[in-house]
Each structure stands twice: as C-alpha cells, then as structure tokens.
Scaffold this active site. Structure first.
Site, PDB file in Angstrom:
ATOM      1  N   LYS A  32       0.824  -1.215   0.000  1.00  0.00           N
ATOM      2  CA  LYS A  32       0.000   0.000   0.000  1.00  0.00           C
ATOM      3  C   LYS A  32       0.853   1.257   0.000  1.00  0.00           C
ATOM      4  CE  LYS A  32      -2.235  -1.401   3.470  1.00  0.00           C
ATOM      5  NZ  LYS A  32      -3.081  -2.167   4.359  1.00  0.00           N
ATOM      6  N   THR A  33       1.800   1.286   0.937  1.00  0.00           N
ATOM      7  CA  THR A  33       2.638   2.478   1.046  1.00  0.00           C
ATOM      8  C   THR A  33       3.482   2.646  -0.212  1.00  0.00           C
ATOM      9  OG1 THR A  33       2.751   1.952   3.385  1.00  0.00           O
ATOM     10  CG2 THR A  33       4.186   3.693   2.600  1.00  0.00           C
ATOM     11  N   ASP A 222      -3.350   7.744   3.381  1.00  0.00           N
ATOM     12  CA  ASP A 222      -2.999   6.377   3.775  1.00  0.00           C
ATOM     13  C   ASP A 222      -3.884   5.965   4.953  1.00  0.00           C
ATOM     14  OD1 ASP A 222      -1.689   4.021   3.675  1.00  0.00           O
ATOM     15  OD2 ASP A 222       0.224   4.747   4.464  1.00  0.00           O
ATOM     16  N   GLU A 223      -4.050   4.670   5.177  1.00  0.00           N
ATOM     17  CA  GLU A 223      -4.844   4.158   6.306  1.00  0.00           C
ATOM     18  C   GLU A 223      -6.223   4.796   6.356  1.00  0.00           C
ATOM     19  OE1 GLU A 223      -3.566   1.731   7.745  1.00  0.00           O
ATOM     20  OE2 GLU A 223      -1.414   1.977   8.060  1.00  0.00           O
ATOM     21  N   GLN A 253      -8.316  -3.881   8.808  1.00  0.00           N
ATOM     22  CA  GLN A 253      -7.297  -3.378   9.733  1.00  0.00           C
ATOM     23  C   GLN A 253      -7.761  -2.129  10.467  1.00  0.00           C
ATOM     24  OE1 GLN A 253      -3.109  -3.467   8.506  1.00  0.00           O
ATOM     25  NE2 GLN A 253      -3.787  -4.372   6.586  1.00  0.00           N
ATOM     26  N   ARG A 610       1.833  -8.511  10.831  1.00  0.00           N
ATOM     27  CA  ARG A 610       3.080  -7.739  10.852  1.00  0.00           C
ATOM     28  C   ARG A 610       4.280  -8.640  10.579  1.00  0.00           C
ATOM     29  NH1 ARG A 610       1.255  -3.957   9.158  1.00  0.00           N
ATOM     30  NH2 ARG A 610      -0.547  -5.298   9.020  1.00  0.00           N
TER      31      ARG A 610
END
Length: 732
Positions: A32-33, A222-223, A253, A610
């Site tokens: 994503k990033t 983001d997020e 998430q 993670r």
DNA sequence: ATCACAATACTTTTT
DNA sequence: GTATTGTGAT
C-alpha cells in the site's frame, strides 16, 4: 530507471490511474505504502504536477517521514526533481490542520500564539469545571465526560448541538459549553479542535476554501479506514468538485473505532464519489503462507465481512510457534530465550524482532527481563518522555511564557516548585482576575510591572508578595523569550527558568529516580536548543503533535517493544505476541460490546500480519492484573487456530477446556486450602532441576498450592508452584 | 502552606 | 503494583 518497474499489474494500475477519485483496497503486506509513494513520484515526474500542490496525509509523523524518503529515492534518477519532496506537504491530519490554523488565525477566534492541549490538559480542564459545578466525580467520572466531549467533536457536534437526551448527556452538555469557553479564554485548542476548526474555517470562509482547493490539487490518504467523520469532511472540503483524491485502506485493519474512526468511510467514499475507481491489491509480499493462513483463520471468523484470499509466492515458511508460560515473568523470559535462540541459529538479529502486547502495562515485565539480563531494547510509545511530570512542567512554563492566557499551564506551574501560593491564593487570584476582566497571568504581569494598584488589598501581604515575585519572573522570561526569538536561543531561556525556580533541587533529590528526571529535563533542553532557529512557537507545536511513536530510533541492534495498535503499518521478520489470554486479547473492556469485540479480532489480525518470517504466540497460565495474580484463561482466538499450523506447546492451545476442568476440580479441593501449611520459608536453600540452586525469598499459600519466590543464582527471581516445581531443600 | 504518610481508585488502545 | 487524592501534624 523507470519508477514503474517492478510493480505488479494491480499496483501498476493504481499508480498510473487517471486523475480523479481512486480507492485502493488492499490486504496487509500488499505494498500500500509503496503504491502511494510511487503514485506521488509518478505525479511529479511523469505528469509534471508541481510538488507543492500535493498533499499526503498519513497516520503518524514517522510514516510521513518514511514516505518522504521513499519518494526522494524514487525521484533520484530525475535530477530536475531533486528537491521536489521538500515542497510537498506530508503529515498527519493534525499537523496539517495546525499549520492551516496558524496561517489563517486572523479569521478564527484564537491568535497565532495558540497552544495545543493534550489529553491530560483536557482532563484537568474538565475536572476543574466539574468541581466548579459541584458535580461529584465519583458519580460522573471526568474521564467519561471528557471522552463524550471528544467523541462529539470528532462527529463535528458543538456544545449547542449536543443532545441533552439523558441525565449524563445533560451534564456533559453543561460541561462542554464551559469547556469550549475555557479553551477560548486560554487561547488553546485541543486535538479534536484542530480538525473541528479547520472544518469550520473551510466551511465558513469561501476565500480560504478556494485558496486551499487551488493549492492542494492532489490529495493522497494512507490508512483511510481509520479516518473519523471530522477527517472525512475535511477531505471533502479540501477536494471540492472533480477532485484528484487517492485513498488507500483496508477495512480489516480498522482498529481506531474508539477514537471516532469509522471504516464505513470507505463505503461513504464510494457513494460520495460514484465515479471513483476501485482497485484491489491482493498479493502479499510480506509474510509466509503459514502466517497468512493463520491470519485468514482468524479474520474469517469476523462476521459481516467479505472473505479475502491472502496469498504469497514466498512459500510455506516456518510453523507458528506457541507456548504457554507459567506467569508473566516466565513469559518475559521465554521472549528472551526465543530471541536468543533465533539469534544463535543465525535466523534473526535482535533488530528483526518485535514484541507486541495489548496494553502498555504489559511492557514493564518484559522491560525488566531485558534490564535484568543487561540487554538493550527499544520501547515505542507510552509515556516514555512527553508524559513525564518533569517534562510536562517545563513545557508548561514555556507555554505560559508563549501564551500567558493558558490557564492550564499557569495552574500547573504557579506553585511548582512550591513557593507559598496555595489553593486559597490561587482561588483569590482567579476571582480578582475575573472581576478586573483580565486573565490571571495578566494580573501577575500587572503586579510585576507595578501597575497592580487596582488590586490593592485583594491579597494578603504574604500571598501578594509571592504572586508579585512570580509575576516578575514571568515578565522577565517573556522579555527574554522575545529576545531569544531574535537571537535564537531557546536553551538559554530554559536555563534561566530552571535556575530562577530552582528546578534542579526540586526534581533531583539525589536518588536514581531523581537523576533520571533531571536527565529528562536536560534532554528536553537539548531538543529545544535544536529548535532555536524555528522559534518557541514551532517547538511547542512540535512537542504537542509529535508522539512518542515517532521517536523510534534505528541506531542500536535491539528488539522493539510496542503495542498492537502502534504496530500498525510496520513489519518485522520476527513477531512475538504476548498475553494471548482472554481479557487481554480480546480485552475485557470490549466484552459487552459486539462491535468492540470485532475490533479486538481485527487488532489480533493486524498483529499477526506484521510478521514476515516467524510468528511466536505466547500466553501465561497466571497473570497479575491489578495487584493480585490469578489464573488466566487462554484467549478464545486460540480456538480458531488450525492445529496443523502450530508447533511448540500445541496442547497449550487446548487448555481453554482444560482450564475449565482445572477450575472445577480446584473447587472440590478448596476446603483443603486452609489446611495447607507452607513447606518453604525465607532463607532456605533449594535446588530446582532446571534453574539450579537458589534462596527462598518468600512463600505463601495461594488457592490450593504453595507459591515459592526463589532467587536463583543463575536464573534470577522466579515464582514457582511447590507441587509442580519438584524443589529439593539443601542443608548448609 | 507544606510535608509525610495512608487510603483510594485504577489500566485498553493514541493523533 | 502505582498514580492520585485525602488526612493530619508541623
């Protein structure tokens, strides 16, 4: 090098999507990033979009910094764009908002010198108001009032609109109204106000709105699943018609519901921007298939959710390791053991390991284990620095100097260290100030300037002298600060304050703790020194908006300790999750709220995902909750783990049933509990099969067995159950 | 007004 | 076990 090289088709599609609303839905570890940063670099480099017109909002300042350096790397091959990243705006919603408010303060009911109230400042305002209103804090907890106000603000509900639908809400409404006024007279904004004020600013001032819309033509978030209503509306106001808005998120998430975040903003986005392109990123680049399989097993039990297949071509990898420890100290030791073992086997450096837990309180035992064995570790978050009393004191002094209207800071420092200004004198000062229509600090400054004649007779001789003395110091510091602004030396200002109030003798009592506190003061001093060029203003904003999460240092080769929440957006080769007990994961506070329980599941999912290479899950049979230790039940999520994914203490996963059995049987044994007599006493020398020789420190009867605390020569202090430990007494 | 000591509530998660 | 608040002596 083309910056589109190495992207998979889905990522490529997202990065090069034509301008307009784009929603990227992506699982964990799907890049994503990466997509977000590539998109930014692509806009600058291939589409010739001026970098200053790009606004990227992330979740933490650390993430923003990382994003900037990633874009920098991507643009390296493009010398024309070398300095482009410095012109882009990147940051959290709050830092972006603070900058906008500072710039547009003229049209807002605060001045440019406003200060930002943090959580504890807010709570102290609420407490003071409730005291004035004679509301019993035992019947109505100030915390709940504060959180109700905060929730309302995140929903953009101001005090007049707050519903008085219940007795509690009626109280909240009354406190809220006064709270708003209190902040205004203090020339202060709280965290939630930063968003609220920007929304009001953009709604009510067309010219300002248009300026920013022209300025930020390209917005990336983001997020996105963790945005709240205020943030969503802020984005809408910033984008206006025909926006180029690019949001990235994963509803699975979403873990910040309690702070107003609403993953339904994803659905809202699709409704509000019907033309939005939705792009899915499915492939996982982070974890091994075993870890992904476990993640799916956990999240697929989440009701009302679309199943996603998580897949990788990294291969199966190692099995998930599970272990049940005896108590939390044992659990902590096991963490060290695992890290050592992996290190010795050459599988991982300490650096590669992260230890995650549900509550900050759990970190203590683990820290102790590290400290006892003299191993370094990195602790993320939780009151490490900025929450410290001495740091808050010093910041309060600086805030008061910068903005004398700040009543919270005034109350904090007025008698710290004690200088004869007690509660009664403070109350008198505040009422005198109110009658004179001046701020309390204004009265002090008047006194110091010798223009305090009109307060004649208001204070007793002693109180008046003490207040005047404080006023003099404040006046002097303010002059110094003005001077410092020109000469740029914040360190000098702090030195003056510290010596004027005798802070070192107050805080450093010669004990180790006292020295620690003084070192914190010195650390803040050197941090301030670095901000000298930017000024007190920027320093205070930095201190308010930076969180301890952002101060993760990369320098030493040590494992990272962090909560599951702060782990969001990060990845580690080795992840150790501790405390898989019912009541912790899921947390007991969530038991009675189904939505909160779903969030606990998502949180566990975030933790699992993670891990890149290895995942280690730990729990302990006994756990100390608040003072006393008691038997903990295994997390209900352990039941969802397919046994073929697990190695280690596999039967431990089944102990939920066994624990129930144990409880039932121990009930039968209960009558005998009183008859048990301690077999061990302090000072006795004992020997244990695994831990070797040691000395008994204490022993007590706990439930139906004897718990012996022993200091082993080689393994430190352990608490063992006599019937299981097989201890041998040694004669001297 | 201040200090020392005792009783007391208290812990999710954080920008 | 700890941070905060309350109490009583100085």
């Amino acid at each position: 090098m083309n910056l589109l090289d190495g992207l998979n088709p889905q990522q490529h599609q997202a990065v090069t999507a034509s301008p307009g609303p784009v929603l990227v839905l992506a699982g964990p570890g799907s890049g994503k990033t990466r997509v977000l940063t590539h998109r930014m670099a692509y806009q600058i480099s291939n589409q010739n979009i001026p970098p200053q017109n790009i606004l990227a909002v992330t979740f933490t300042n650390k993430a923003a910094r990382e994003m900037r350096s990633r874009v920098e790397v991507l643009l390296e091959g493009d010398p024309a764009q070398a300095s482009a990243t410095t012109q882009m705006t990147m940051g959290t919603f709050h830092s972006v908002a603070a900058r906008m408010i500072r710039r547009e303060a003229d049209v807002l009911p605060i001045t440019r010198e406003f200060v930002i109230f943090d959580d504890s400042d807010q709570l102290s305002v609420v407490k003071r108001i409730m005291k004035d209103l004679n509301i019993d804090p035992k019947q109505i907890p100030p915390r709940r009032v504060h959180s109700a106000i905060s929730t309302a603000k995140n929903e953009l509900i101001v005090s007049q609109e707050f519903p008085s639908s219940s007795y509690f809400n009626e109280i909240v409404k009354r406190v809220y109204e006064i709270y708003e006024r209190q902040l205004l007279v203090s020339n202060a904004l709280d965290f939630d106000d930063l968003l609220l004020f920007v929304v009001r600013l953009l709604r009510e001032h067309e010219a300002v709105r248009n300026t920013y819309r022209r300025y930020y033509q390209h917005i990336l978030v983001d997020e996105f699943q963790d945005t709240n209503t205020a943030q969503y509306v802020l984005l809408q106001l910033l984008t206006g018609e025909g926006p180029d808005i690019f949001v990235v998120g994963d509803p699975d998430q979403s873990i910040y519901r309690w702070r107003g975040a609403d993953y339904r903003n994803v659905l809202r986005f699709q409704e509000d921007y019907p033309k939005a392109q939705t792009i899915l990123l499915e492939k996982n680049y982070r974890s091994t298939q075993n870890i992904l399989n476990l993640a799916m097993a956990i999240i697929d039990k989440h009701p009302g959710r679309q199943r996603k297949k998580l897949f990788t071509d990294r291969g199966e990898g190692e099995l998930i390791h599970f272990h049940e420890a005896y108590d939390e100290a044992d659990e902590a030791n096991y963490v060290l053991e695992m890290i050592d073992r992996l290190n010795n086997e050459g599988q991982a450096e300490p650096n590669d390991c992260a230890v995650m837990y549900r509550t900050n309180a759990q970190s203590r035992v683990i820290e102790e284990a590290f400290l006892r064995t003299g191993r370094p570790y990195r602790l993320v978050g939780a009151q490490r620095f900025y929450g410290r009393r001495e740091v808050k004191d010093l910041i309060a002094y600086l805030r008061l100097i910068h903005n004398p209207e700040d009543q919270v800071s005034l109350l904090r420092v007025l008698n710290t260290p004690s200088r004869g200004i007690g509660d009664k004198t403070v109350a008198t000062l505040f009422s005198v100030a109110e009658n004179a229509g001046v701020s309390p600090a204004g009265v002090l400054l008047d006194q110091a300037a010798g223009s305090g004649m009109r307060y004649e007779g208001a204070f007793s001789k002693r109180a008046g002298a003490a207040l005047t003395e404080f006023g003099r110091m404040l006046k002097k510091w303010r002059e110094k600060a003005a001077e410092a602004a020109a000469e740029a030396d914040l360190g000098d200002l702090i030195d003056t304050i510290l010596s004027d109030v005798g802070y070192q003798t107050y805080i450093d009592d010669g004990t180790e703790e006292g020295q620690d506190r003084w070192e914190n003061v010195l650390e803040l001093h050197s941090l301030a020194q670095e901000f000298s060029d930017l000024g007190l203003n920027i320093f205070l904003e930095h201190v308010a908006l930076i969180s301890d999460q952002d101060t993760l240092t990369e320098s030493q080769n040590a494992p990272t300790l962090l909560t599951l929440h702060t782990a969001k957006g990060l990845e580690f080769p080795i992840v150790i999750i501790v405390g898989l007990d019912d009541g912790l994961i899921p947390h007991q506070r969530s038991f009675d709220d189904p939505e909160a329980m779903h969030e606990e599941r998502r949180l566990f999912y975030v933790g699992i995902t993670r891990a890149k290479d290895r995942l280690i899950l730990l729990r302990s049979f006994r756990r100390r909750s608040f003072g006393t230790s008691s038997v903990a039940e295994p997390s209900r999520y352990l039941e969802d783990i397919p046994l073929d994914l697990v190695e280690g203490d596999v039967t431990g996963i089944l102990t939920r049933e066994q624990t129930v059995f144990r409880k039932q049987t121990s009930w039968d044994w209960q009558p005998h509990a009183e008859e048990l007599v301690a077999q061990f006493g302090a000072g006795m020398r004992v020997k244990h099969a695994a831990f070797g020789e040691g000395i008994v420190m204490s022993s007590k009867i706990e439930q139906d067995d004897e718990e012996v605390t022993i200091e082993f020569e080689e393994h430190g202090v352990k608490i063992l159950v006599a019937s299981l430990a097989g201890l041998e007494t040694l004669d001297d």
